[in-house]
Design a protein around this motif. Structure first.
Motif, PDB file in Angstrom:
ATOM      1  N   MET A 113       9.757  -6.069 -17.404  1.00 51.51           N
ATOM      2  CA  MET A 113      10.663  -5.521 -17.109  1.00 51.51           C
ATOM      3  C   MET A 113       9.037  -4.390 -16.188  1.00 51.51           C
ATOM      4  O   MET A 113       9.673  -3.299 -15.499  1.00 51.51           O
ATOM      5  N   GLU A 114       8.257  -4.256 -16.352  1.00 48.98           N
ATOM      6  CA  GLU A 114       7.069  -4.579 -15.725  1.00 48.98           C
ATOM      7  C   GLU A 114       7.056  -4.078 -14.409  1.00 48.98           C
ATOM      8  O   GLU A 114       6.835  -3.465 -13.398  1.00 48.98           O
ATOM      9  N   ILE A 115       7.540  -5.255 -14.082  1.00 46.11           N
ATOM     10  CA  ILE A 115       7.524  -5.874 -12.913  1.00 46.11           C
ATOM     11  C   ILE A 115       8.879  -5.376 -11.943  1.00 46.11           C
ATOM     12  O   ILE A 115       8.417  -5.097 -10.871  1.00 46.11           O
ATOM     13  N   VAL A 116       9.714  -5.058 -12.238  1.00 47.89           N
ATOM     14  CA  VAL A 116      11.049  -4.582 -12.050  1.00 47.89           C
ATOM     15  C   VAL A 116      10.682  -3.148 -12.025  1.00 47.89           C
ATOM     16  O   VAL A 116      10.809  -2.678 -10.804  1.00 47.89           O
ATOM     17  N   GLN A 117       9.832  -2.770 -12.904  1.00 48.81           N
ATOM     18  CA  GLN A 117       9.805  -1.236 -12.191  1.00 48.81           C
ATOM     19  C   GLN A 117       8.640  -0.813 -11.048  1.00 48.81           C
ATOM     20  O   GLN A 117       8.173  -0.146 -10.143  1.00 48.81           O
ATOM     21  N   GLN A 118       7.589  -1.853 -11.268  1.00 44.08           N
ATOM     22  CA  GLN A 118       6.680  -2.415  -9.963  1.00 44.08           C
ATOM     23  C   GLN A 118       7.364  -2.470  -8.632  1.00 44.08           C
ATOM     24  O   GLN A 118       7.212  -1.845  -7.795  1.00 44.08           O
ATOM     25  N   ALA A 119       8.215  -3.360  -9.164  1.00 49.13           N
ATOM     26  CA  ALA A 119       8.529  -3.277  -7.469  1.00 49.13           C
ATOM     27  C   ALA A 119       9.834  -2.238  -7.090  1.00 49.13           C
ATOM     28  O   ALA A 119       9.533  -1.728  -5.953  1.00 49.13           O
ATOM     29  N   LYS A 120      10.365  -1.565  -8.225  1.00 43.72           N
ATOM     30  CA  LYS A 120      10.817  -0.178  -7.750  1.00 43.72           C
ATOM     31  C   LYS A 120      10.116   0.955  -6.916  1.00 43.72           C
ATOM     32  O   LYS A 120      10.940   1.122  -6.553  1.00 43.72           O
ATOM     33  N   THR A 121       9.216   0.632  -7.604  1.00 41.50           N
ATOM     34  CA  THR A 121       7.489   2.067  -7.002  1.00 41.50           C
ATOM     35  C   THR A 121       7.709   1.812  -5.696  1.00 41.50           C
ATOM     36  O   THR A 121       6.413   2.100  -5.137  1.00 41.50           O
ATOM     37  N   GLN A 122       7.480   0.141  -5.531  1.00 41.97           N
ATOM     38  CA  GLN A 122       6.657  -0.579  -4.618  1.00 41.97           C
ATOM     39  C   GLN A 122       7.241  -0.304  -3.262  1.00 41.97           C
ATOM     40  O   GLN A 122       8.365  -0.322  -2.708  1.00 41.97           O
ATOM     41  N   LYS A 123       6.371   0.700  -1.847  1.00 47.00           N
ATOM     42  CA  LYS A 123       6.298   1.217  -0.857  1.00 47.00           C
ATOM     43  C   LYS A 123       6.457   0.536  -0.115  1.00 47.00           C
ATOM     44  O   LYS A 123       7.024   0.766   1.558  1.00 47.00           O
ATOM     45  N   ILE A 124       5.768   0.007  -0.161  1.00 40.46           N
ATOM     46  CA  ILE A 124       5.183  -1.513   1.210  1.00 40.46           C
ATOM     47  C   ILE A 124       6.421  -2.375   0.835  1.00 40.46           C
ATOM     48  O   ILE A 124       6.202  -2.882  -0.045  1.00 40.46           O
ATOM     49  N   GLU A 125       5.556  -3.332   1.893  1.00 38.65           N
ATOM     50  CA  GLU A 125       6.806  -4.709   1.835  1.00 38.65           C
ATOM     51  C   GLU A 125       6.825  -6.117   1.403  1.00 38.65           C
ATOM     52  O   GLU A 125       6.735  -6.596   0.596  1.00 38.65           O
ATOM     53  N   ASN A 126       4.240  -6.427   0.592  1.00 41.16           N
ATOM     54  CA  ASN A 126       4.270  -6.777   0.196  1.00 41.16           C
ATOM     55  C   ASN A 126       3.316  -6.278  -0.352  1.00 41.16           C
ATOM     56  O   ASN A 126       2.297  -5.644   0.170  1.00 41.16           O
ATOM     57  N   LYS A 127       3.229  -6.710  -1.598  1.00 41.66           N
ATOM     58  CA  LYS A 127       1.941  -6.346  -2.662  1.00 41.66           C
ATOM     59  C   LYS A 127       1.381  -7.093  -3.905  1.00 41.66           C
ATOM     60  O   LYS A 127       2.426  -7.383  -4.236  1.00 41.66           O
ATOM     61  N   ARG A 128       0.027  -6.678  -3.512  1.00 42.46           N
ATOM     62  CA  ARG A 128      -0.641  -8.299  -4.887  1.00 42.46           C
ATOM     63  C   ARG A 128      -0.702  -7.474  -6.102  1.00 42.46           C
ATOM     64  O   ARG A 128      -1.432  -6.278  -6.296  1.00 42.46           O
ATOM     65  N   TYR A 129      -0.992  -8.134  -6.909  1.00 39.03           N
ATOM     66  CA  TYR A 129      -1.060  -7.739  -8.349  1.00 39.03           C
ATOM     67  C   TYR A 129      -0.816  -8.733  -9.126  1.00 39.03           C
ATOM     68  O   TYR A 129      -1.585  -9.811  -9.058  1.00 39.03           O
ATOM     69  N   GLU A 130      -1.740  -8.169 -10.392  1.00 37.73           N
ATOM     70  CA  GLU A 130      -2.750  -9.495 -11.209  1.00 37.73           C
ATOM     71  C   GLU A 130      -2.587  -8.342 -12.621  1.00 37.73           C
ATOM     72  O   GLU A 130      -3.074  -7.265 -12.779  1.00 37.73           O
TER      73      GLU A 130
END
Length: 458
Positions: A113-130
């Motif tokens: 669910m946290e990844i889903v929320q991060q995907a919805k708020t992501q504005k750039i095409e690709n982004k790295r997370y840890e």
């Protein structure tokens, strides 16, 4: 606690420096490798994700489940040291928040669910997370993609406990370095002993000299620093030898000088006891005894004074403003009646120095008494100063001094034909030396000149 030998200290310092460098390098490597591995990890995930996206086949209804491609890539950017034991897992997030992807999913619902929320708020095409989960790091990349008419998000992730792998790598490096250190410790020990061997030899030489066995010269081979130290020690040895020889010579001279008046006194006293008067009567015989006793007393006092000067030369003396011309004038007034046939000529400037009054009084007394003893009928005394030096000059029209005798004149127990104790001029030289001055004698066509030169600023 007994101090460690120099070779052991060199050995230990070397080990300490190497270990310190290992620790510093380990810290630097840890930070550098962690950043490097993380960059490689993300690059690996992104390349796998790109290949996965290119292989996805979506039906017009977009309801077909993704069948993951089981691939173990061989990418040129992956480091030689394996940073992971598995390949990334890929999933798709649809606008309906449904997730399609790997069947054997190891992510908890909360993380999904946290990844889903991060995907919805992501504005750039690709982004790295840890994200750190129970001590392990989760690396993932979310990519925004257009598939058909629908915008979806693909996230790819991989688990990796990177710190443990880096620490393991550094531990292996550190163990390797320690192994190298252990291998080179033996030659280092040999080198340290070779470097300190000249110092050990020098130590034995110093122990030998401390026991007054200083006849054998000090000669040590080694580095320039060791040779310089050995030369300094050899110079000290030579000075000790010279000092010892002077002491032995002085003791012999003292015993000889004191023996004569003592023998005269004892023999005259014994003759008086036997009723015999060597000088004709009791009074003249006692006068000889008194004369020899005074001579003996003068020698003893001079020796005591020399001993005091030896002490004062190594200790700070009393310093006060003294007027040299006043001291010379006082000494002249007291000594001029010893020989009334002498014509005196005094030319004295008003010169003030820092010093000890009694010492300079002794200097002028001894040197003027010497002039009175040898002068025919004339003595000239001058005291002058320039910008650099104070010059005391005294002339007498007495006999010349042989060149060989001029160099010995200021030594202890060296005396002329009219000399008494042989210590007067030696005392003069010792005092002048204490004030960084010098004293010497020169012959002139009609007499002899004694000089005392002293720097204006001591």
């Amino acid at each position: 606690m007994k101090a460690k030998s120099l070779s052991t200290q060199i050995w230990m310092w070397f080990i300490g420096i190497i270990v310190g460098l290992c620790i510093i390098l380990s810290i630097v490597f840890y930070v550098t490798l962690e950043n490097f591995f993380e960059e490689q990890m993300y690059t690996y995930i992104e390349q796998e994700q790109k290949q996965e996206i290119n292989s996805i086949k979506i039906t017009p209804s977009y309801t077909q489940k993704i069948k993951p491609r089981e691939v173990v890539p061989a990418l040129p950017t992956v480091p030689a040291v394996p940073i992971t034991e598995s390949v990334p897992k890929h999933n798709i997030i649809y606008n309906t928040d449904t997730i399609s992807g790997q069947k054997k999913e190891k992510l908890e619902p909360k993380i999904k669910m946290e990844i889903v929320q991060q995907a919805k708020t992501q504005k750039i095409e690709n982004k790295r997370y840890e994200k750190v989960v129970e001590g392990k790091k989760l690396y993932y990349v979310i990519s925004k993609q257009k598939i058909g008419n629908e915008t979806v998000y693909v996230y790819s992730y991989i688990w990796e406990n990177l710190k443990k792998r880096i620490i393991s790598l550094l531990r292996n490096i550190f163990i390797g370095i320690l192994g190298v250190i252990l291998i080179i410790l033996i030659p280092i020990r040999i080198i340290s002993k070779k470097l300190t061997k000249p110092l050990m030899i020098l130590e034995k030489d110093m122990d030998r000299i401390a026991k007054r066995d200083w006849n054998e010269p000090i000669c040590i081979e080694g580095s320039e620093e060791i040779k310089d130290l050995a030369r300094s020690c050899e110079c000290m040895r030579q000075q000790l030898v010279n000092h010892d020889e002077k002491q032995q010579s002085m003791l012999q001279s003292i015993s000889h000088e004191l023996k004569t008046p003592i023998m005269v006194i004892r023999s005259y006293i014994q003759a008086i006891k036997d009723g015999y008067y060597p000088r004709g009567n009791l009074d003249t015989t006692l006068d000889v005894i008194d004369q020899e006793a005074r001579r003996l007393q003068k020698k003893a006092l001079d020796l005591i004074y020399i001993t005091n000067l030896e002490y004062l030369s190594n200790h700070k003396t009393l310093e006060e403003d003294i007027q040299l011309q006043v001291i010379i004038q006082q000494v002249y007034e007291r000594l001029q009646y010893e020989r009334i046939d002498i014509n005196w000529n005094l030319d004295l400037d008003n010169i003030v120095i820092k010093g000890d009054y009694e010492q300079w009084k002794v200097v002028f007394e001894n040197i003027l008494q010497n002039q009175i003893r040898y002068s025919k009928d004339k003595i000239e005394v001058a005291l002058k100063a320039d910008d650099e030096n104070i010059i005391f000059r005294v002339y007498n029209n007495g006999p010349f001094i042989e060149d060989e005798q001029k160099h010995k004149l200021f030594n202890a127990f060296e005396k002329g034909s009219e000399g008494q104790s042989g210590l007067g001029l030696n005392i003069v030289k010792r005092i002048v030396d204490m004030y960084n001055g010098k004293v010497w004698v020169e012959n002139q066509k009609d007499g002899v000149v004694f000089y005392i030169s002293m720097p204006v600023k001591n």
